[in-house]
Structure formats: structure tokens, C-alpha cells
Design a protein around this motif. Sequence first.
Motif: not given
Length: 418
Positions: A27-29, A87-98, A194-200
Amino acid sequence: MILAEGTARRPGWTTVAWWSRPIGTLYLASLVLSVGKGAWFTCWAIFFVRSLGLTTAQFGIGITTAGLIGMIAGGPLGYVADRLGAREMLVALGLVQGIAVLSFLFVRDFWPIVIVTCVMLAAERAIPGIRTAVITGMVSRAERLASVSTTRVMTQAGIVAGAGFGAIVLAVDSRIGYLSMILFYGISNIVFVVLLRRVPHVESLRDRKVKRRVLVLRDRPFLVLTAFNGMLALCFGMLSSGTPLWIASHTQAPTWVMGVLVGFNSVMIVLFQNRVTRRGETVHGAGRLGLWSGILLAVACLAFAATYNGSGTTVLVVLLIAATIHVAGELLFMGSGLGLSVGLTPDGAHGEYQGVFNTGQAAALMLAPGVMAGLLVELGATGWFVLGAVFLVAGVGTVLTGNWALRRQASRAAAVEE
């Protein structure tokens, strides 16, 4: 409103424990990302024209191209997320978008700007569906709909907050201001990652050693529901582009009223989305929400049409009434879409199903400015009647197709038992 355990009155989101849960971290992310998105949404059109120097024609070509890419990217990316890890895809997409957003600090020519925009929108359009796949893998089946709805509320609240920063950027109207907005949005993406790294980690098909083909393209009721949901999603463009064009072209209302209507819409969504979504916990209930959404949105169209050539206090009152009916329809539309998309998705396929379902809304977002201009500016009040008919068809189609999907599920279950 979600309450903390052991308390009857205090909202859960006011406690540290609520945010410290794995789902609370998500939620925070989402909140952080949407604050940056709110600033971007407020400024992006002016940024492309005034800061990057695109002509109106170049802007139209570029954003349409990027919209098409974003519309078709969700399904394939969702399928990959199911296989390799949501989760890994979400991290990758956030990084690509950034990275894509921060690239606007350096690009100048037309085609590099188009390429960066395509990459950014492909990631942006895919993130909501894959985030839903993460949520469904983190919480129990009974908690899924409420958790997805709460994410929607967080996103809307963040967009409202970010829009304040965007308004300041527009008031300053300088290249430094626009570049600070880009930096702000890019950093929000990095914090999101960074916050998503704490999501399991959410169990993937690879973890289960399951190999399968794409399922959603053979699910005809779901594909039809995607189309009807996309038609109802024109309610987004109805407020963001249709109403401003209508007010400027066919009423004598002051333009500042648009800010009041948008702010009112956002506050209502934050306050009531979770309550409305609970009515769609079953597929049958979600289908009914879709029907009532279509009816209310059609009524809102009639109310907006009544402001034709209106002026003074009367037109302001009618515009507020129309906006109230509209936001009620939008709340029901979102509750319906969430309930249907989550309720009809097989386990292990949330990425691809949510990705495809979001293509309906992505198509609406892409087409809405042109549709609204053609209907409401060119046809005047008649355009509102046409748009209202579209919403009615979509509402009726949603409830009928939802029942079709239930019958299909029941027949499949009976076949398995035999």
C-alpha cells in the motif's frame, strides 16, 4: 474503512502495525508512486509542448503511439509475471518506468521522446494488473477484493496529493519547474522499487513447475467483459477531458469550476470506494454493480446535457449534481471491475488475466480525448445522449456477460465432477 484488530473505531491505517504488514508495505509503495503520478498527470501535456518543444501534431502522434503500445503490453507482461514471479516483474517495471521518466531530463528530438514515452506507458499500464497479481498471491481469497480496493484508494489519495505539486509547477511555468516535476516522478518510482524489495515473493508457475499456454484468450466471457468494462471506463475521460471541453464550449460557467469537480470526485473515491466494492464480492453482485454503474453514468450524461448554454448559479448547481451522479457511477464501475476481474480469474493466472482486463481501460484512456471532443464539442447536447446510450449498453452487457461467465464456470465444474 479497515479497522485495526482490537479496536472498534480507530481506522487501521492510523496504526503502525497496519502499515508494517507485507500488504501494508505494498500500500505504501503504491501511495508513493501515485504521488509522483499525480504531479505527472497534472503537467504532462504542457510539459511535452512547452518544455520539450513538441508541436500539437507531434504531441498527438506521439501520445497515440505510446497509448497503443501501453494498451497491448499488459497481457504479455502479465503472462510473463505469472511464469517468473509477479513481485519481481513489478520491481522490474517500476525500475523501467523510473529510468524512462528520468530520461525526459535528457531527450530532445521527436523520435527519442516517442520511444521513451512508449516505454514509460507500457510499464505504467502494466503495473496495476501485475500489482493485483501480487496482492492475490499475498492474501487469502476472502481478503483479495478488499485489498485490491484499498490499493485503489491509496492510489487515488496519492494522485490528489501529487496534483498539488503539479499545480505549483504549472503556476511557475518554467523549464526548471517542469524538470523538477520529472525528477520528483522519477524518484517516486525508485522509492516504489525500494519498498517492493520488502514485499515477499509470490509463488509463480516456475516455482510450482507448471507449464501451460495462455488461458485468457480462450475465456470468451472474460474477454467480452473486458470490452464492456472498457466502455464503462470512458467515465474517466468523461470527467478529465469531456467535461472541461463541454464547460468551455457550451456553457458560460467559469473554468475554475472544473478544479472543484475534479477535487470532489477524488475525495468521494477515497471516502467510499472500499464500501462500494464490498457489494461486488461475488461475481453476480459485481455484475449488478456494472448494470447500475451504466444507468447512473447515463443519468449523469443527461444532467450534464441540461447545462447547455447555462450560466449563473443555476449551471454551477446542475454541474455539481451531474458530477455527484457521475462519481456514484464511477464508484460502482470500479467496484464492478474489481469484483469481476478478481472473481473470474483462475489461480495462477492473475497476471495475464489482470493484464488483459486492464487493456479495456487502457483503450478507453487512449480514445477518450478524441471521443469526447467529437461527441461533446461537435454534437453538443446530442453527444451526451450518445454517450449515455454507450454507458447503458455497457451496463446491461456487463450483468448479462457476468451471468454467462458464471454458467460457464458451473458447467466446467460439473464436467470435472463427472
